[in-house]
Write an enzyme that holds these catalytic residues in place. Structure first.
Site, PDB file in Angstrom:
ATOM      1  CG  ASP A  69     -18.043 -39.046  24.939  1.00  0.00           C
ATOM      2  OD1 ASP A  69     -17.104 -39.191  26.179  1.00  0.00           O
ATOM      3  OD2 ASP A  69     -18.658 -38.231  25.205  1.00  0.00           O
TER       4      ASP A  69
ATOM      5  CG  ASP B 155     -16.280 -29.731  25.580  1.00  0.00           C
ATOM      6  OD1 ASP B 155     -16.632 -28.711  24.665  1.00  0.00           O
ATOM      7  OD2 ASP B 155     -15.881 -30.679  25.497  1.00  0.00           O
TER       8      ASP B 155
END
Length: 842
Positions: A70, A480
């Site tokens: 992505d 993350d």
């Protein structure tokens, strides 16, 4: 894990235009930039580290597999090494949007051809229109067609698909499903030119959330499937099915090669079609969900099959829609090309106790989940999972039954069975690609052996980097994944810094006491302190009792050269300083929200800051900042860096405002005249014969984008990357290696950490690690015994001022809290009495 929040912030920053100042200070002359050869590679984190929304197998050539990211580009599988090869590293900062890959199509007629739909966001965060990337050599080289609209490789619904499809009978023809109401598009010349299919009736109506910029656009036309049997080779396929993100009518069909279209009668309504696969027996399988994913899967889901020969719709949902256990979308869908009755589907973010992976061998009449309930809280697992290729995937935590660690994943938006090998399966997750090579053992009562299948993929959004003068060569803060200590650049780390954090946003170390570090982060749990300290180079961390005032976490951190004070600038809060490792905090005088802060690397009392267009200095350890009245500054600054070994030498990277330096602590600045753009700046070991550290920037010189190095304090520059190594967004962090001349580390937004070294036949040596000895060995005899306990007691009672070892704090700070006190004495005593099996600090 809330994936890609950091990349959205990155895009907003990237899109901002920084106005260059009209009047500059005295210019430093720079000569025309030349290039020097460098070799580039990833610092291995391993396991992927991000969401890969789709995997695509070529249907006519074995082992030809592609994966799309992505925010990290696209990859091709290398069967000889079982690793993935990145395909889009040539895109530079100005084409960062193309690292958002919306869809991939591999040609079943000519396997050398591959196509990519590129474009990261449909809103205004990035200026680029979407593009079709075309290759006739499997992604080694590319041509580009700019589309008249944007695509959304990192937008909601990105694991639906595939949006791009090649006609298996006439491979000149491609169809593309778009977003934002742009409908269905077609090319008849191998993707060179495109036109809208005006007869297609429904561009989609579903919007994830109209109240937010990121979620307000129409998801659109999400997949295209050809019925190859409806035509013959060389002639366009007549029957085509298209899935649309619309909860009323979502499946459309053309039987005349795309001239006319109608909604398929009798179709289910109220849900969104995530994937559609047409099997060789004429069954069109479709997974449905309430939402588009990939972050949530709330609501319900279904699985249907449509008999394209009879027109019958059959509900084959593994968990009945009416059941309370049906509480998630069905997203991933795979059909075994060797047996059209073998199908697999996945849940989209069921979360607890784990995800669901269902398998049917009878066309959906019956299903088996990859796990089932035993005697609660026990579960019976039909799989084993091996994360040895990326040990950090256990997230450093233990779960209580019925949950276990590691989990099967989350955001499982795609699953695929190898069309040539019924035993090979791969599926995507929010952090890696998992797969197996013994899938059919499940059908015979055996266990599926799941393992990491993401070697070669490095898709992290990296937010900060430091390369200290001793210890590990590199320590990172990562979106993350929190961040890592990188002892070996070619071997992935085993654990992340602080498992209770969701993202590491900033890291710094004390230049004169480099084992002391501070890390700031985001955390999902309210009671977690979002700053941590380490006294052993990032190997162990402790959290303080208090946070900076008004902190919501995140932001950046600056550590004094002598480790005696730390300034934290949280996201959306004013900078605050602590002199006692977070026991107490004081808001820095004269600074406010948005200040950029850095420490002098020689004088522990000095800090620097840029705030509201002014430059400030602190000479009292960060308590008070004073405007230096420096004239003719840039209007904004992205990064401030001070030079190790040079008190008062400060550099400003001001993006389009250029590169600036001061040698008097920020009272005056000079602008380098031929550095057009400087996103970030960092320093590494000086070149032979030089007494000033090598300077590294990402930016633009002589109108050429790239990475640059100066060995003479900015007088001259060389470009150290080439047109094949751009890595997209490289405006977060850069640092040279203080121990290895020429080595530089760069943080990317989606391609992990990359590092470069001068190209030569002689390898650049990795500096030897300093053996600091055993924790608890206070006299340096490589043993821990009662003598060490006696030394500890005498030291605490101040009977002696120093311990016999070189590093007192390393040896005697048993619990790693940065202090030597009675607590450490108690731990050591318990260890010697065998009351505890090991010391807290390794």
């Amino acid at each position: 894990m809330v994936k890609k929040f950091t990349s959205k912030i990155k895009a907003a920053v990237f899109a901002a235009v920084v106005a260059a100042t009209a009047i500059f200070g005295p210019a430093i002359s720079s000569q025309a930039v030349t290039s020097v050869p460098y070799k580039w590679d990833n610092v291995v984190i391993g396991g992927g580290g991000g969401f890969m929304p789709g995997i695509v197998f070529n249907e006519t050539e074995k082992d030809l597999i592609y994966a799309r990211a992505d925010i990290g580009g696209a990859y091709r599988w290398d069967p000889s090494t079982e690793t993935w090869i990145p395909l889009l590293d040539h895109f530079q900062m100005d084409e960062y949007s193309y690292y958002g890959v919306e869809s991939i199509a591999t040609d079943p007629v000519d396997p050398n051809r591959v196509y990519i739909v590129a474009g990261m966001y449909t809103n205004d965060w990035l200026p680029n229109m979407g593009a079709i990337l075309r290759s006739t050599d499997r992604g080694e080289t590319w041509e580009k067609t700019i589309l008249p609209f944007k695509m959304g490789g990192n937008m909601p619904g990105r694991s639906m698909g595939e949006r791009l499809a090649i006609d298996p009978n006439d491979n000149r023809i491609l169809y593309l499903g778009t977003r934002c109401g742009n409908g269905l598009w077609r090319s008849t010349d191998y993707g060179v030119t495109w036109s809208k299919v005006e007869s297609f009736p429904n561009p989609g109506t579903y919007i994830y959330d109209p109240n937010f910029d990121y979620t307000k656009d129409i998801i659109g036309v999400v997949w295209v499937v050809f019925d190859k049997s409806s035509s013959t080779p060389g002639n366009p396929t007549k029957t085509i099915y298209v899935g649309v993100a619309d909860k009323n009518e979502s499946i459309y069909r053309s039987t005349d090669g795309g001239v006319t279209w109608k909604a398929v009668p009798g179709q289910p309504k109220g849900l969104l079609p995530h994937h559609g696969v047409l099997a060789s027996n004429g069954m069109l399988y479709i997974t449905y969900g309430d939402t588009c994913g990939p972050y949530d899967g709330n609501g319900k889901g279904q699985v249907w099959k449509f008999n394209t020969r009879t027109g019958e719709w059959i509900d084959i949902t593994p968990i009945p829609y009416s059941s309370s256990d049906n509480r998630f979308c069905f997203a991933g869908l795979a059909v075994d090309r060797q047996n059209p009755d073998i199908i697999m589907v996945t849940s989209m973010n069921a979360w607890w106790p784990d995800e669901y992976i269902f398998r049917s061998t009878d066309g959906g009449a019956t299903w088996k989940n990859i796990w089932e309930w035993g005697m609660y809280p026990e579960r019976i697992l039909h799989y084993e999972i091996d994360i040895s290729a990326a040990p950090w995937l256990d997230w450093g935590t233990e779960k209580q039954l019925p949950e276990i660690n590691p989990k099967l994943g989350w955001m499982i938006g795609d699953i695929e069975i190898d069309p040539f090998n019924s035993d090979r399966m791969m599926y995507v997750t929010g952090a890696t690609i998992y797969g197996c090579d013994n899938l059919t053992d499940w059908d015979r009562g055996g266990k599926v052996k799941i393992e990491v299948k993401a070697t070669g993929i490095e898709e992290c959004a990296v937010l900060d980097l430091v390369s200290p003068p001793e210890g590990a060569p590199l320590v990172s803060a990562v979106g993350d994944l929190v961040g890592f200590v990188h002892d070996d650049l070619k071997v992935g780390p085993k654990k992340m810094h602080v498992p209770s954090y969701s993202s590491g946003t900033g890291i710094d170390y004390a230049e004169l006491v480099p084992n002391f570090m501070a890390l700031v982060a985001k955390a999902d749990l309210y009671d977690v302190k979002k700053i941590s300290f380490s006294y052993d180079g990032g190997r162990n961390w402790f959290q303080p009792p208090n946070e900076a005032p008004n902190s919501v976490g995140g932001g950046s951190v600056a550590v004094a050269a002598d480790a005696k004070s730390v300034i934290w600038t949280p996201e959306n809060a004013s900078p605050a300083v602590t002199t006692d490792n977070g026991n107490s905090w004081k808001v820095c005088t004269n600074l406010g929200m948005g200040a950029v802060v850095a420490s002098d690397r020689v004088n522990g009392k000095k800090f620097y800051a840029f705030y509201n267009g002014k430059f400030y200095i602190s000479t009292d350890g960060g308590l008070t900042f004073t405007d230096t009245k420096a004239p003719q500054l840039p209007k904004s600054v992205n990064k401030i860096k001070a030079v190790p070994g040079k008190e008062g030498h400060v550099w400003l990277a001001a993006r389009e405002g250029g590169l600036w330096r001061s040698t008097d602590g920020g009272y005056t600045f000079e602008k380098l005249s031929n550095v057009d753009t400087a996103h970030v700046v960092g320093f590494g070991k000086a070149a032979p014969g030089q007494d000033y550290m090598a300077i590294y920037i990402t930016g633009k010189i002589d109108n050429v984008l790239g990475f640059f190095r100066s060995d003479d304090a900015g007088k001259t520059w060389v470009r150290i990357n080439d047109d094949e190594h751009g890595y997209g967004a490289v405006d977060t962090a850069i640092t040279g290696d203080p121990r290895v001349y020429g080595r530089v580390y760069i943080a990317t937004n989606g391609r992990g950490i990359v590092y470069g070294e001068p190209a030569s036949d002689e390898p650049v040596p990795t500096p030897p690690q300093v053996d600091k000895g055993l924790v608890g060995d206070l006299n340096g005899d490589n043993r821990i015994n009662s003598t060490d306990l006696t030394l500890m007691k005498r030291y605490i009672l101040k009977s002696i001022e120093d311990l016999p070892v070189e590093d007192d704090l390393w040896a005697a700070d048993i619990n790693g809290d940065g202090k030597i006190n009675s607590t450490d004495y108690t731990y050591l005593k318990k260890y010697l009495l065998q009351a505890i099996p090991e010391l807290p600090k390794k």
